[in-house]
Write an enzyme that holds these catalytic residues in place. Structure first.
Site, PDB file in Angstrom:
ATOM      1  N   LYS A   1      -9.768  -3.586   6.348  1.00 57.69           N
ATOM      2  CA  LYS A   1      -9.376  -3.288   7.737  1.00 57.69           C
ATOM      3  C   LYS A   1     -10.579  -3.328   8.668  1.00 57.69           C
ATOM      4  O   LYS A   1     -10.444  -3.692   9.830  1.00 57.69           O
ATOM      5  CB  LYS A   1      -8.663  -1.935   7.833  1.00 57.69           C
ATOM      6  CG  LYS A   1      -7.354  -1.905   7.066  1.00 57.69           C
ATOM      7  CD  LYS A   1      -6.153  -1.632   7.917  1.00 57.69           C
ATOM      8  CE  LYS A   1      -4.921  -2.130   7.170  1.00 57.69           C
ATOM      9  NZ  LYS A   1      -3.665  -1.591   7.521  1.00 57.69           N
TER      10      LYS A   1
ATOM     11  N   LYS B   1       2.860  -6.661   6.949  1.00 60.76           N
ATOM     12  CA  LYS B   1       3.557  -6.634   8.239  1.00 60.76           C
ATOM     13  C   LYS B   1       2.622  -6.978   9.386  1.00 60.76           C
ATOM     14  O   LYS B   1       3.082  -7.268  10.484  1.00 60.76           O
ATOM     15  CB  LYS B   1       4.296  -5.324   8.451  1.00 60.76           C
ATOM     16  CG  LYS B   1       3.511  -4.051   8.323  1.00 60.76           C
ATOM     17  CD  LYS B   1       4.453  -2.888   8.608  1.00 60.76           C
ATOM     18  CE  LYS B   1       4.215  -1.664   7.757  1.00 60.76           C
ATOM     19  NZ  LYS B   1       2.979  -0.965   8.042  1.00 60.76           N
TER      20      LYS B   1
ATOM     21  N   LYS C   1      -1.445 -10.754  -0.046  1.00 61.97           N
ATOM     22  CA  LYS C   1      -0.300  -9.842  -0.023  1.00 61.97           C
ATOM     23  C   LYS C   1       0.573 -10.095   1.212  1.00 61.97           C
ATOM     24  O   LYS C   1       0.032 -10.353   2.290  1.00 61.97           O
ATOM     25  CB  LYS C   1      -0.855  -8.410   0.009  1.00 61.97           C
ATOM     26  CG  LYS C   1       0.164  -7.316  -0.077  1.00 61.97           C
ATOM     27  CD  LYS C   1      -0.485  -5.948   0.097  1.00 61.97           C
ATOM     28  CE  LYS C   1      -0.581  -5.569   1.555  1.00 61.97           C
ATOM     29  NZ  LYS C   1      -0.296  -4.175   1.885  1.00 61.97           N
TER      30      LYS C   1
HETATM   31  P1  ATP Z   1      -0.331  -3.416   7.225  1.00 69.02           P
HETATM   32  O1  ATP Z   1      -0.203  -4.887   7.169  1.00 69.02           O
HETATM   33  O2  ATP Z   1      -0.095  -2.813   8.572  1.00 69.02           O
HETATM   34  O3  ATP Z   1      -1.549  -2.889   6.516  1.00 69.02           O
HETATM   35  P2  ATP Z   1       1.480  -3.228   5.031  1.00 69.02           P
HETATM   36  O4  ATP Z   1       2.540  -4.246   5.188  1.00 69.02           O
HETATM   37  O5  ATP Z   1       0.421  -3.483   4.027  1.00 69.02           O
HETATM   38  O6  ATP Z   1       0.881  -2.852   6.428  1.00 69.02           O
HETATM   39  P3  ATP Z   1       1.813  -0.384   4.586  1.00 69.02           P
HETATM   40  O7  ATP Z   1       2.341   0.403   5.730  1.00 69.02           O
HETATM   41  O8  ATP Z   1       0.347  -0.313   4.328  1.00 69.02           O
HETATM   42  O9  ATP Z   1       2.251  -1.906   4.696  1.00 69.02           O
HETATM   43  O10 ATP Z   1       2.565  -0.002   3.275  1.00 69.02           O
HETATM   44  C1  ATP Z   1       3.782   0.699   3.160  1.00 69.02           C
HETATM   45  C2  ATP Z   1       4.220   0.689   1.711  1.00 69.02           C
HETATM   46  O11 ATP Z   1       4.653  -0.621   1.344  1.00 69.02           O
HETATM   47  C3  ATP Z   1       3.123   1.064   0.725  1.00 69.02           C
HETATM   48  O12 ATP Z   1       3.686   1.812  -0.332  1.00 69.02           O
HETATM   49  C4  ATP Z   1       2.638  -0.251   0.233  1.00 69.02           C
HETATM   50  O13 ATP Z   1       2.061  -0.155  -1.047  1.00 69.02           O
HETATM   51  C5  ATP Z   1       3.926  -1.058   0.207  1.00 69.02           C
HETATM   52  N1  ATP Z   1       3.667  -2.487   0.386  1.00 69.02           N
HETATM   53  C6  ATP Z   1       3.125  -3.076   1.463  1.00 69.02           C
HETATM   54  N2  ATP Z   1       3.051  -4.401   1.315  1.00 69.02           N
HETATM   55  C7  ATP Z   1       3.564  -4.663   0.088  1.00 69.02           C
HETATM   56  C8  ATP Z   1       3.764  -5.870  -0.657  1.00 69.02           C
HETATM   57  N3  ATP Z   1       3.428  -7.048  -0.176  1.00 69.02           N
HETATM   58  N4  ATP Z   1       4.327  -5.779  -1.871  1.00 69.02           N
HETATM   59  C9  ATP Z   1       4.687  -4.582  -2.378  1.00 69.02           C
HETATM   60  N5  ATP Z   1       4.523  -3.414  -1.735  1.00 69.02           N
HETATM   61  C10 ATP Z   1       3.961  -3.437  -0.517  1.00 69.02           C
END
Ligand code: ATP
Ligand code: LTN
Length: 334
Positions: A115, A200, A197
């Protein structure tokens, strides 16, 4: 344990639109585990501001996230779904835990490194101590289990280390939480770059399927997903795009990769992509319907927000008071 029941805590940040990665990696397991545990699910809006947010947008997203939790199948009268910022104990415990966490530990966190590279103009102290606030979230409710995607395992390890360190000094104050990873879907990859990964906050909208995407959009994104030129349906690391599509299919349909490979044996990628699109749409349809209903019922959601903030505060304050006493803060006059 709280009131004789095992406790589950998890949360998501109100940043960006949720993807099927969030759903398959986290939310789906939350719903599955709901009956077994006393559950707390935070909309962790305090974590969200570690990255600059537009205030009106954050407020809107936080509410939308809360409704998505419910639309995905969590029962808000059983599970305590609440806004983190409505329970001040989170900030208070985080401060105390900051004093039991080492700079070196936080320096090792890969999410912080990622980040800060992404937001080089705003590497704030909150971003650095983010995992300590997360530890406070979990430890406040004496959580036994924390269902998250695999990317959060390092934060969970740190939470355990902090809790063990604190308990070693002050006695048995915190429950040591375990991570819960689902069998399939713990790491859904980007549809456009399957070595990354699905996230969002990805700028490319075709890289992620959002929970609120309509059926045509879902199908189009699946059909455009990056695969390879081998042309054989197999489940292996050398074909990461295909592997990811199979993972998505498995997580949606509760089947194993071997079963999928058999099912699609001898068929082209196009057939699999369409099947994945259909599987995702089948999963999202009820969620969309529930969400629309909730949008109509503002008073119901408002009441839940109020009741659940009170419920969460009650349990959180119990732990906080205990911790404050242990570290030597003066007793509050009654
Ligand atoms: P950002 O992109 O804003 O960092 P993010 O999409 O990684 O967000 P988080 O809010 O950090 O999402 O995560 C929310 C939950 O979803 C956490 O438990 C995280 O482990 C899970 N998660 C996020 N992305 C994935 C993915 N690609 N596959 C499986 N689990 C995920
Ligand atoms: N860091 C988590 C969100 C989060 C969380 C938590 C998850 C904040 N506090 C407590 C589980 C338990 C993430 O998903 N990025």
């Amino acid at each position: 344990m709280l009131d004789g029941k095992k406790v589950l805590f998890s949360g998501m940040q109100a940043t960006g639109n949720l993807t099927i990665g969030n759903y398959l990696g986290a939310l789906k397991n939350w719903v599955k585990l709901s009956d077994e545990y006393m559950c707390f699910y935070g909309v962790v809006d305090m974590h969200s501001i570690t990255v600059r947010q537009d205030p009106a947008e954050l407020r809107k997203r936080a509410r939308s996230l809360m409704m998505l939790y419910i639309a995905a199948g969590l029962n808000p009268e059983e599970a305590c779904i609440y806004y983190q910022s409505h329970v001040s104990a989170h900030a208070e415990l985080a401060w105390i835990l900051n004093c039991f966490t080492y700079m070196g530990e936080l320096n090792r966190m890969t999410q912080f490194k990622d980040k800060s590279a992404k937001h080089a103009d705003n590497i704030n102290a909150g971003l650095f101590t983010y995992p300590v606030l997360m530890a406070a979230d979990i430890l406040l409710y004496q959580a036994d289990v924390v269902p998250v995607g695999i990317d959060q395992s390092q934060h969970l390890e740190l939470t355990r280390d902090i809790a063990i360190r604190f308990n070693n000094i002050y006695g048995d104050v915190f429950t040591i939480p375990d991570i819960y990873l689902g069998k399939a879907g713990a790491k859904i990859m980007s549809l456009q770059d399957p070595t990354k990964k699905m996230s969002k906050s990805d700028e490319n909208p075709n890289a992620s399927i959002y929970l609120m995407d309509d059926e045509d959009t879902v199908m189009r994104k699946c059909k455009r997903a990056v695969t390879d030129s081998e042309g054989i349906i197999m489940y292996r690391d050398e074909q990461p795009g295909l592997k990811n599509l199979i993972d998505i299919y498995c997580a949606c349909k509760d089947v194993t990769p071997d079963e999928v490979v058999k099912e699609f044996d001898g068929q082209g990628y196009g057939v699999l992509k369409e099947a994945v699109g259909n599987a995702v749409n089948d999963l999202l349809r009820p969620l969309h319907d529930n969400y629309k209903k909730l949008e109509q019922d503002k008073a119901y959601v408002d009441q839940l927000i109020k009741n659940n903030a009170e419920k969460a505060s009650y349990y959180a304050n119990k732990t906080l008071r205990k911790v404050q006493k242990k570290v030597g803060f003066p007793e509050r006059p009654r």
